[in-house]
Design an enzyme around this catalytic site. Sequence first.
Site, short mmCIF file in Angstrom:
data_model
loop_
_atom_site.label_atom_id
_atom_site.label_comp_id
_atom_site.label_asym_id
_atom_site.label_seq_id
_atom_site.Cartn_x
_atom_site.Cartn_y
_atom_site.Cartn_z
N TYR A 281 45.34 28.49 78.56
CA TYR A 281 46.74 27.84 77.79
C TYR A 281 47.10 26.25 78.40
O TYR A 281 47.23 25.90 78.01
CB TYR A 281 47.49 28.64 77.23
CG TYR A 281 48.25 28.59 75.78
CD1 TYR A 281 47.43 28.19 74.63
CD2 TYR A 281 48.91 27.17 75.70
CE1 TYR A 281 47.71 27.89 72.77
CE2 TYR A 281 49.27 26.69 74.45
CZ TYR A 281 48.94 26.57 73.63
OH TYR A 281 49.81 26.83 72.22
N GLU A 288 44.39 18.29 77.79
CA GLU A 288 45.26 17.19 76.38
C GLU A 288 46.55 16.60 77.16
O GLU A 288 46.63 15.24 76.83
CB GLU A 288 45.06 18.48 75.64
CG GLU A 288 44.81 19.04 74.90
CD GLU A 288 45.29 20.19 73.85
OE1 GLU A 288 47.41 19.15 73.17
OE2 GLU A 288 45.27 20.80 73.41
C1 LIG Z 1 55.82 21.14 64.21
C2 LIG Z 1 55.10 20.36 64.44
C3 LIG Z 1 54.98 19.95 65.36
C4 LIG Z 1 54.47 18.85 66.50
C5 LIG Z 1 53.69 18.86 67.98
C6 LIG Z 1 52.61 18.86 68.65
C7 LIG Z 1 53.41 19.65 70.28
C8 LIG Z 1 51.72 20.16 70.81
C9 LIG Z 1 51.37 20.93 71.68
C10 LIG Z 1 50.21 21.58 71.33
C11 LIG Z 1 50.15 22.43 72.80
C12 LIG Z 1 48.50 23.09 72.03
C13 LIG Z 1 47.98 23.13 73.19
C14 LIG Z 1 46.49 23.48 72.61
O1 LIG Z 1 45.71 23.03 71.63
C15 LIG Z 1 45.68 24.03 74.12
C16 LIG Z 1 44.81 25.30 73.90
O2 LIG Z 1 44.52 25.66 72.52
S1 LIG Z 1 44.00 25.61 74.70
C17 LIG Z 1 42.53 26.80 74.28
C18 LIG Z 1 43.38 28.43 74.90
N1 LIG Z 1 44.49 28.54 73.21
C19 LIG Z 1 44.58 29.57 73.23
O3 LIG Z 1 44.92 30.32 72.86
C20 LIG Z 1 45.29 29.68 71.37
C21 LIG Z 1 44.81 30.00 70.20
N2 LIG Z 1 45.92 29.86 69.56
C22 LIG Z 1 46.14 30.95 68.75
O4 LIG Z 1 46.60 31.57 69.42
C23 LIG Z 1 46.55 30.98 67.56
O5 LIG Z 1 46.56 29.70 67.07
C24 LIG Z 1 48.22 30.95 67.78
C25 LIG Z 1 49.60 30.18 66.66
C26 LIG Z 1 48.56 30.54 68.37
C27 LIG Z 1 48.89 32.67 67.58
O6 LIG Z 1 47.67 33.43 67.37
P1 LIG Z 1 48.36 34.40 65.96
O7 LIG Z 1 50.45 33.76 65.87
O8 LIG Z 1 48.13 34.16 64.53
O9 LIG Z 1 48.44 35.68 66.68
P2 LIG Z 1 47.15 37.04 66.57
O10 LIG Z 1 46.25 36.68 66.92
O11 LIG Z 1 48.36 38.07 67.71
O12 LIG Z 1 47.71 37.11 65.55
C28 LIG Z 1 48.60 38.08 64.65
C29 LIG Z 1 48.63 38.88 63.41
O13 LIG Z 1 47.96 38.50 62.25
C30 LIG Z 1 46.64 38.92 62.74
N3 LIG Z 1 45.89 37.41 62.00
C31 LIG Z 1 46.06 36.01 62.37
N4 LIG Z 1 45.41 35.21 61.53
C32 LIG Z 1 43.69 35.91 61.05
C33 LIG Z 1 43.18 35.51 60.98
N5 LIG Z 1 42.25 34.52 60.48
N6 LIG Z 1 42.66 36.31 59.68
C34 LIG Z 1 41.92 37.88 59.68
N7 LIG Z 1 43.64 38.34 60.74
C35 LIG Z 1 44.34 37.37 60.97
C36 LIG Z 1 46.07 38.93 63.08
O14 LIG Z 1 45.03 40.47 64.06
C37 LIG Z 1 47.09 39.67 64.22
O15 LIG Z 1 47.39 41.08 63.00
P3 LIG Z 1 47.13 42.31 63.75
O16 LIG Z 1 48.28 42.48 64.85
O17 LIG Z 1 47.14 43.47 62.44
O18 LIG Z 1 45.95 42.38 64.76
#
Ligand SMILES: CCCCCCCCCCCCC[C@@H](O)CC(=O)SCCNC(=O)CCNC(=O)[C@H](O)C(C)(C)COP(=O)(O)OP(=O)(O)OC[C@H]1O[C@@H](n2cnc3c(N)ncnc32)[C@H](O)[C@@H]1OP(=O)(O)O
Length: 357
Positions: A281, A288
């Site tokens: 991250y 970026e």
């Molecule tokens: C308001 C607008 C303002 C804009 C401002 C702009 C600012 C810019 C900032 C930019 C920063 C971004 C940088 C980024 O682009 C860099 C990178 O990505 S580098 C690579 C590394 N990146 C990552 O690791 C992030 C990957 N992304 C994520 O993890 C998600 O998108 C995030 C929202 C960050 C977190 O995910 P989430 O909140 O969903 O957490 P969980 O994964 O733990 O999920 C929670 C529970 O929901 C279930 N879930 C979620 N999605 C699904 C799905 N598609 N299908 C089925 N189930 C899903 C998940 O299983 C969890 O449930 P449980 O606990 O029962 O397992």
Amino acid sequence: MTLTPLVYWAQRHEEIYLRVELTDAVNIGVQVRENVLQFQALGHGAKGQHQYEFRLEFLLPVKSEVSHKSTQRQVNITVRKEQRGWWERLTVQERKPAFLAPDFNRWLEESDAEMEIREKEEKRNRLKAVRHTEEGFVSLKTSFLFVYNLVQFLGFSWIFVNMTVRLFIFGQDSLYDTFHTISDVMFFCQILASVEVLNAAFGFVRTGVIPTLIQVVGRNFVLFIIFGSLEEMQHRPVVFFVFYLWSAIEIFRYPFYMLRCFNTKWKTLTWLRYTVWIPLYPLGVLAEAVAVIQSIPIFVQTKLFSIPLPKAIGTSISFSHVLHAYLILMFLGLFINFRHLYKQRKKQFQTKKRKTH
Ligand SMILES: CCCCCCCCCCCCC[C@@H](O)CC(=O)SCCNC(=O)CCNC(=O)[C@H](O)C(C)(C)COP(=O)(O)OP(=O)(O)OC[C@H]1O[C@@H](n2cnc3c(N)ncnc32)[C@H](O)[C@@H]1OP(=O)(O)O
């Protein structure tokens, strides 16, 4: 002399209800043997505080299991009929015992009791139908999420594998044409990723809208505004690093979600999904940020997206100002999402620990 309490009765097709008028009843004994109910208890009845008893021989066979509940004011007894049906009276003897009277609070005529049964049945059927619809909705939602995650997994796997293979074959040269070989699939995956904001907003997945919005808007800003609109940026190695870092997490995140659709977890995959982001991250945000910084002179030079001011002033506001503000927003976004992912990680591993104990 035996004292009898006042007893009120009512029936349904399957049950007999008796209400015994005794306050503060204790030592209650109720037995049914060969269709005869025997009752005794110590309590306060019409004749004061005494031992009260009565006996009822039922008109038709009843089950020997009997249930009773006492409140401060009365004892309620329920006897189940052996066979479903409507009785013309309660007891075998035609003459009603003096202590027995209809319970008008519960009294129903046969037709009303039938209506009550029908209403209960209808309610049960309605509940069944609602449950059925809910189950249908859940399976539709699960199928939708599964297909969505599968498509994203395939897309990002293709990107990751393609870039890795090209890096091995072409070495450093591959860094310069990442955009032209990968961008179509990346555009597709990242446009599709907007669905995640809707999933969070409509409660399809248990997650917050803000972190998802930051993630999707942040990536799409870099992809469409910085890389997509500036040809000069498309040949730079920074594209490789941004795309590689993005896809490196997604090849673990989406299969993890695919398993979650079936309430399943695979230990190694869960660990990878909630650990790999720790280095990726900040590196991703750094890559970026480099892309945004590299694009600033190009936007200044080309005046692309600059906001023209009235002719009298004779100049325009450069898009580079927006980019400077965006750089600050990026680090704010990094902080919010890093904290969010840290909490999610803690939740996952804490739950697991609790389960194994
Ligand atoms: C308001 C607008 C303002 C804009 C401002 C702009 C600012 C810019 C900032 C930019 C920063 C971004 C940088 C980024 O682009 C860099 C990178 O990505 S580098 C690579 C590394 N990146 C990552 O690791 C992030 C990957 N992304 C994520 O993890 C998600 O998108 C995030 C929202 C960050 C977190 O995910 P989430 O909140 O969903 O957490 P969980 O994964 O733990 O999920 C929670 C529970 O929901 C279930 N879930 C979620 N999605 C699904 C799905 N598609 N299908 C089925 N189930 C899903 C998940 O299983 C969890 O449930 P449980 O606990 O029962 O397992």
